[in-house]
Design an enzyme around this catalytic site. Structure first.
Site, PDB file in Angstrom:
ATOM      1  N   ARG A  98       7.620  47.001  16.039  1.00 44.48           N
ATOM      2  CA  ARG A  98       6.299  46.732  15.443  1.00 44.48           C
ATOM      3  C   ARG A  98       5.572  48.042  15.146  1.00 44.48           C
ATOM      4  O   ARG A  98       4.699  48.111  14.312  1.00 44.48           O
ATOM      5  CB  ARG A  98       5.422  45.924  16.413  1.00 44.48           C
ATOM      6  CG  ARG A  98       5.908  44.515  16.686  1.00 44.48           C
ATOM      7  CD  ARG A  98       4.800  43.729  17.415  1.00 44.48           C
ATOM      8  NE  ARG A  98       5.288  42.514  18.033  1.00 44.48           N
ATOM      9  CZ  ARG A  98       5.422  41.347  17.405  1.00 44.48           C
ATOM     10  NH1 ARG A  98       5.101  41.249  16.130  1.00 44.48           N
ATOM     11  NH2 ARG A  98       5.858  40.289  18.037  1.00 44.48           N
ATOM     12  N   ASP A 140       6.144  33.464   4.884  1.00 42.72           N
ATOM     13  CA  ASP A 140       7.552  33.247   4.538  1.00 42.72           C
ATOM     14  C   ASP A 140       7.646  31.838   3.930  1.00 42.72           C
ATOM     15  O   ASP A 140       7.343  31.644   2.757  1.00 42.72           O
ATOM     16  CB  ASP A 140       8.353  33.411   5.845  1.00 42.72           C
ATOM     17  CG  ASP A 140       9.852  33.451   5.655  1.00 42.72           C
ATOM     18  OD1 ASP A 140      10.350  32.763   4.765  1.00 42.72           O
ATOM     19  OD2 ASP A 140      10.540  34.153   6.398  1.00 42.72           O
ATOM     20  N   ASP A 184       8.286  42.367  13.892  1.00 39.30           N
ATOM     21  CA  ASP A 184       9.253  42.724  14.932  1.00 39.30           C
ATOM     22  C   ASP A 184      10.621  42.095  14.750  1.00 39.30           C
ATOM     23  O   ASP A 184      10.786  41.122  14.035  1.00 39.30           O
ATOM     24  CB  ASP A 184       8.720  42.266  16.297  1.00 39.30           C
ATOM     25  CG  ASP A 184       8.836  40.754  16.466  1.00 39.30           C
ATOM     26  OD1 ASP A 184       8.277  40.020  15.625  1.00 39.30           O
ATOM     27  OD2 ASP A 184       9.508  40.308  17.409  1.00 39.30           O
ATOM     28  N   LYS A 239       6.747  36.318   0.674  1.00 40.53           N
ATOM     29  CA  LYS A 239       8.093  36.106   0.135  1.00 40.53           C
ATOM     30  C   LYS A 239       8.045  34.904  -0.807  1.00 40.53           C
ATOM     31  O   LYS A 239       8.256  33.766  -0.363  1.00 40.53           O
ATOM     32  CB  LYS A 239       9.088  35.822   1.278  1.00 40.53           C
ATOM     33  CG  LYS A 239       9.313  36.973   2.247  1.00 40.53           C
ATOM     34  CD  LYS A 239      10.344  36.552   3.306  1.00 40.53           C
ATOM     35  CE  LYS A 239      10.583  37.650   4.322  1.00 40.53           C
ATOM     36  NZ  LYS A 239      11.446  37.212   5.439  1.00 40.53           N
TER      37      LYS A 239
HETATM   38  P1  IMP Z   1       6.660  31.053   7.997  1.00 35.13           P
HETATM   39  O1  IMP Z   1       8.058  30.717   7.594  1.00 35.13           O
HETATM   40  O2  IMP Z   1       5.798  31.379   6.797  1.00 35.13           O
HETATM   41  O3  IMP Z   1       6.076  29.963   8.847  1.00 35.13           O
HETATM   42  O4  IMP Z   1       6.745  32.376   8.869  1.00 35.13           O
HETATM   43  C1  IMP Z   1       6.784  32.276  10.255  1.00 35.13           C
HETATM   44  C2  IMP Z   1       6.692  33.582  10.963  1.00 35.13           C
HETATM   45  O5  IMP Z   1       7.984  34.136  10.962  1.00 35.13           O
HETATM   46  C3  IMP Z   1       5.805  34.686  10.402  1.00 35.13           C
HETATM   47  O6  IMP Z   1       4.455  34.588  10.789  1.00 35.13           O
HETATM   48  C4  IMP Z   1       6.439  35.907  11.047  1.00 35.13           C
HETATM   49  O7  IMP Z   1       5.968  36.079  12.362  1.00 35.13           O
HETATM   50  C5  IMP Z   1       7.893  35.516  11.069  1.00 35.13           C
HETATM   51  N1  IMP Z   1       8.630  36.128   9.956  1.00 35.13           N
HETATM   52  C6  IMP Z   1       8.900  35.606   8.743  1.00 35.13           C
HETATM   53  N2  IMP Z   1       9.630  36.452   7.998  1.00 35.13           N
HETATM   54  C7  IMP Z   1       9.815  37.549   8.790  1.00 35.13           C
HETATM   55  C8  IMP Z   1      10.503  38.800   8.577  1.00 35.13           C
HETATM   56  O8  IMP Z   1      11.093  39.098   7.526  1.00 35.13           O
HETATM   57  N3  IMP Z   1      10.463  39.667   9.630  1.00 35.13           N
HETATM   58  C9  IMP Z   1       9.851  39.402  10.816  1.00 35.13           C
HETATM   59  N4  IMP Z   1       9.199  38.260  11.043  1.00 35.13           N
HETATM   60  C10 IMP Z   1       9.187  37.334  10.024  1.00 35.13           C
END
Ligand code: IMP
Length: 178
Positions: A168, A106, A162, A134
Site C-alpha cells: 500500500r 472494479d 494492496d 476499470k
Molecule cells: P468491486 O469489484 O468494485 O466491488 O471492488 C472491490 C474491491 O476490490 C475494491 O474496493 C478494492 O479494495 C479491491 N480491488 C479491486 N480491484 C483491485 C486491484 O486491481 N488491486 C487491488 N485491489 C483491488
C-alpha cells in the site's frame, strides 16, 4: 521499467506518481468548483483510499467534513463476502451532500453496497469519487461523478492498494506481470 516483488508475485510500473498527482489535482480543481457552497461530507472508504484521500483533501479549499469509514464484511462458509455494515459513521448525514471517496471501482459491487447503506441515513445527495476505475470490469449503472484515471482490467497495487495487505505504501501504482 520499474519492477517490484511483493510476496510471491512480480509487478511492473503502471501509473507513475506524477500521473497520479496530476489526476488528484484535476479532481480537486473540479471539486472546488462543483462542491463549493454545498458543505459536503467526504466518506473515505478504508483501507485502500487513505493515501488518495490524504492527497486530495489537502488540495480542497471548500468548507467540508471528512469521515473515515471501514466496511465490515462477514464471510460465511461461502467465498463471497457479504457487506453488512459501515463502521465509524459518527456524523449525521441526513440532508447532507455526501461524497464517497474510493481507491478503485472494479465491478462496482462494493460501491453499490456502500450507497445502499448510506441511503438509509437519508442524505440529500450521494456523489462518488474514485482514483481508479476499470470500465471493462464495471457491471453497475451507478454514475461515478469523479474518476481520476481509467485503467485496464488488470490487478494493480500501490498508492493504497494492496496485495494480501502489502504494497500500500508506494508512490506509484504497479501492475501484476503476466
Ligand atoms: P468491486 O469489484 O468494485 O466491488 O471492488 C472491490 C474491491 O476490490 C475494491 O474496493 C478494492 O479494495 C479491491 N480491488 C479491486 N480491484 C483491485 C486491484 O486491481 N488491486 C487491488 N485491489 C483491488
Amino acid at each position: 521499467m520499474k519492477k517490484i516483488k511483493v510476496l510471491d508475485k512480480e509487478f511492473v510500473l503502471s501509473v507513475s506518481s506524477e500521473k497520479i498527482q496530476e489526476a488528484v489535482r484535476h479532481t480537486a480543481t473540479r471539486m472546488n468548483k462543483e462542491l463549493k457552497g454545498k458543505n459536503p461530507i467526504f466518506i473515505v472508504i478504508l483501507n485502500g483510499a487513505f493515501i488518495f484521500a490524504s492527497d486530495l483533501m489537502k488540495k480542497l479549499n471548500i468548507d467540508c467534513q471528512i469521515s473515515l469509514l471501514k466496511i465490515a464484511s462477514y464471510h460465511g462458509t461461502s467465498s463471497t463476502g457479504t457487506i453488512k455494515d459501515l463502521i465509524g459513521l459518527d456524523e449525521d448525514i441526513k440532508g447532507r451532500t455526501v461524497v464517497i471517496v474510493e481507491d478503485i471501482v472494479d465491478t462496482g459491487l462494493t460501491l453499490e453496497h456502500i450507497i445502499g447503506l448510506l441511503k438509509k441515513h437519508s442524505p440529500k445527495a450521494i456523489k462518488v469519487c474514485t482514483l481508479l476505475f476499470k470500465p471493462k470490469a464495471y457491471k453497475k449503472k451507478i454514475k461515478i461523478d469523479y474518476v481520476g484515471i481509467e485503467i485496464p482490467n488488470d490487478f494493480i497495487i500501490g498508492y493504497g492498494l494492496d496485495y494480501n495487505g502489502y504494497a500500500r505504501n508506494t508512490e506509484d501504482i504497479y501492475v501484476l506481470t503476466k
